[in-house]
Design a protein around this motif. Structure first.
Motif, PDB file in Angstrom:
ATOM      1  N   PHE A  50       5.370   4.596   8.691  1.00 33.07           N
ATOM      2  CA  PHE A  50       5.100   3.522   7.742  1.00 33.07           C
ATOM      3  C   PHE A  50       5.106   4.037   6.305  1.00 33.07           C
ATOM      4  O   PHE A  50       5.530   3.338   5.384  1.00 33.07           O
ATOM      5  N   SER A  51       4.683   5.274   6.105  1.00 32.34           N
ATOM      6  CA  SER A  51       4.613   5.818   4.749  1.00 32.34           C
ATOM      7  C   SER A  51       5.994   6.035   4.140  1.00 32.34           C
ATOM      8  O   SER A  51       6.103   6.235   2.928  1.00 32.34           O
ATOM      9  N   ASN A  52       7.050   5.977   4.934  1.00 30.11           N
ATOM     10  CA  ASN A  52       8.417   6.089   4.415  1.00 30.11           C
ATOM     11  C   ASN A  52       9.132   4.748   4.362  1.00 30.11           C
ATOM     12  O   ASN A  52      10.317   4.700   4.051  1.00 30.11           O
ATOM     13  N   SER A  53       8.426   3.671   4.655  1.00 24.61           N
ATOM     14  CA  SER A  53       9.068   2.365   4.740  1.00 24.61           C
ATOM     15  C   SER A  53       9.093   1.654   3.388  1.00 24.61           C
ATOM     16  O   SER A  53       8.394   2.012   2.445  1.00 24.61           O
ATOM     17  N   ALA A  54       9.892   0.602   3.331  1.00 20.65           N
ATOM     18  CA  ALA A  54       9.979  -0.213   2.113  1.00 20.65           C
ATOM     19  C   ALA A  54       8.695  -1.013   1.901  1.00 20.65           C
ATOM     20  O   ALA A  54       8.293  -1.254   0.760  1.00 20.65           O
ATOM     21  N   LEU A  59       3.737  -2.257  -1.177  1.00 21.49           N
ATOM     22  CA  LEU A  59       2.274  -2.288  -1.254  1.00 21.49           C
ATOM     23  C   LEU A  59       1.750  -1.340  -2.328  1.00 21.49           C
ATOM     24  O   LEU A  59       0.737  -1.607  -2.967  1.00 21.49           O
ATOM     25  N   LEU A  60       2.447  -0.249  -2.535  1.00 15.22           N
ATOM     26  CA  LEU A  60       2.053   0.719  -3.551  1.00 15.22           C
ATOM     27  C   LEU A  60       2.211   0.145  -4.955  1.00 15.22           C
ATOM     28  O   LEU A  60       1.474   0.510  -5.874  1.00 15.22           O
ATOM     29  N   GLY A  93      -2.964  -3.023  -3.017  1.00 15.41           N
ATOM     30  CA  GLY A  93      -2.233  -3.433  -1.815  1.00 15.41           C
ATOM     31  C   GLY A  93      -2.442  -2.476  -0.659  1.00 15.41           C
ATOM     32  O   GLY A  93      -2.685  -2.897   0.474  1.00 15.41           O
ATOM     33  N   LEU A  94      -2.377  -1.168  -0.926  1.00 15.67           N
ATOM     34  CA  LEU A  94      -2.601  -0.175   0.135  1.00 15.67           C
ATOM     35  C   LEU A  94      -4.049  -0.184   0.609  1.00 15.67           C
ATOM     36  O   LEU A  94      -4.320  -0.071   1.806  1.00 15.67           O
TER      37      LEU A  94
END
Length: 119
Positions: A50-54, A59-60, A93-94
């Motif tokens: 998930f940390s590599n997803s769009a 969210l960032l 968001g995160l």
């Protein structure tokens, strides 16, 4: 750092509640430990991907906060398998997303413990 610690603690409570719920039903600690280890590995992979997803990038961008969060990184290549943490910027968001996951895990854990106590 303390946000990451709380998040990891909620995951630990979740796995602990699954472990003790299964122990009450199966009575074989080795098989239950293997099941929980497989479950932990199976949940770690999508969590780190998930940390590599769009979606993570989107969210960032929602309400950046000037603090650092830990991001989990899973690397699986031919020579090695690595699981590590790296610093990343925080955002509202995160925090809401991971807070929602933590709340859901806590509620499921409480439900499992409640069932264990009822037995």
């Amino acid at each position: 750092m303390w946000l990451a610690s709380i998040y990891i603690a909620v995951w630990a409570i979740f796995y602990w509640s699954i472990y003790y719920t299964l122990i009450m039903k199966m009575k074989n600690k080795i098989i239950v430990s293997i099941i929980v280890a497989i479950l932990a590995y199976a949940t770690m992979i999508p969590h780190t991907l998930f940390s590599n997803s769009a979606m993570y990038t989107r969210l960032l961008e929602i309400g950046p906060i000037p603090i650092n969060l830990y991001q989990s990184i899973f690397t699986n290549n031919e020579d090695e398998i690595l699981y590590e943490f790296a610093l990343n910027n925080a955002s509202i968001g995160l925090l809401v997303f991971y807070g929602g996951i933590a709340l859901l895990l806590f509620l499921v854990s409480a439900r499992l413990v409640n069932k264990k106590v009822e037995l």
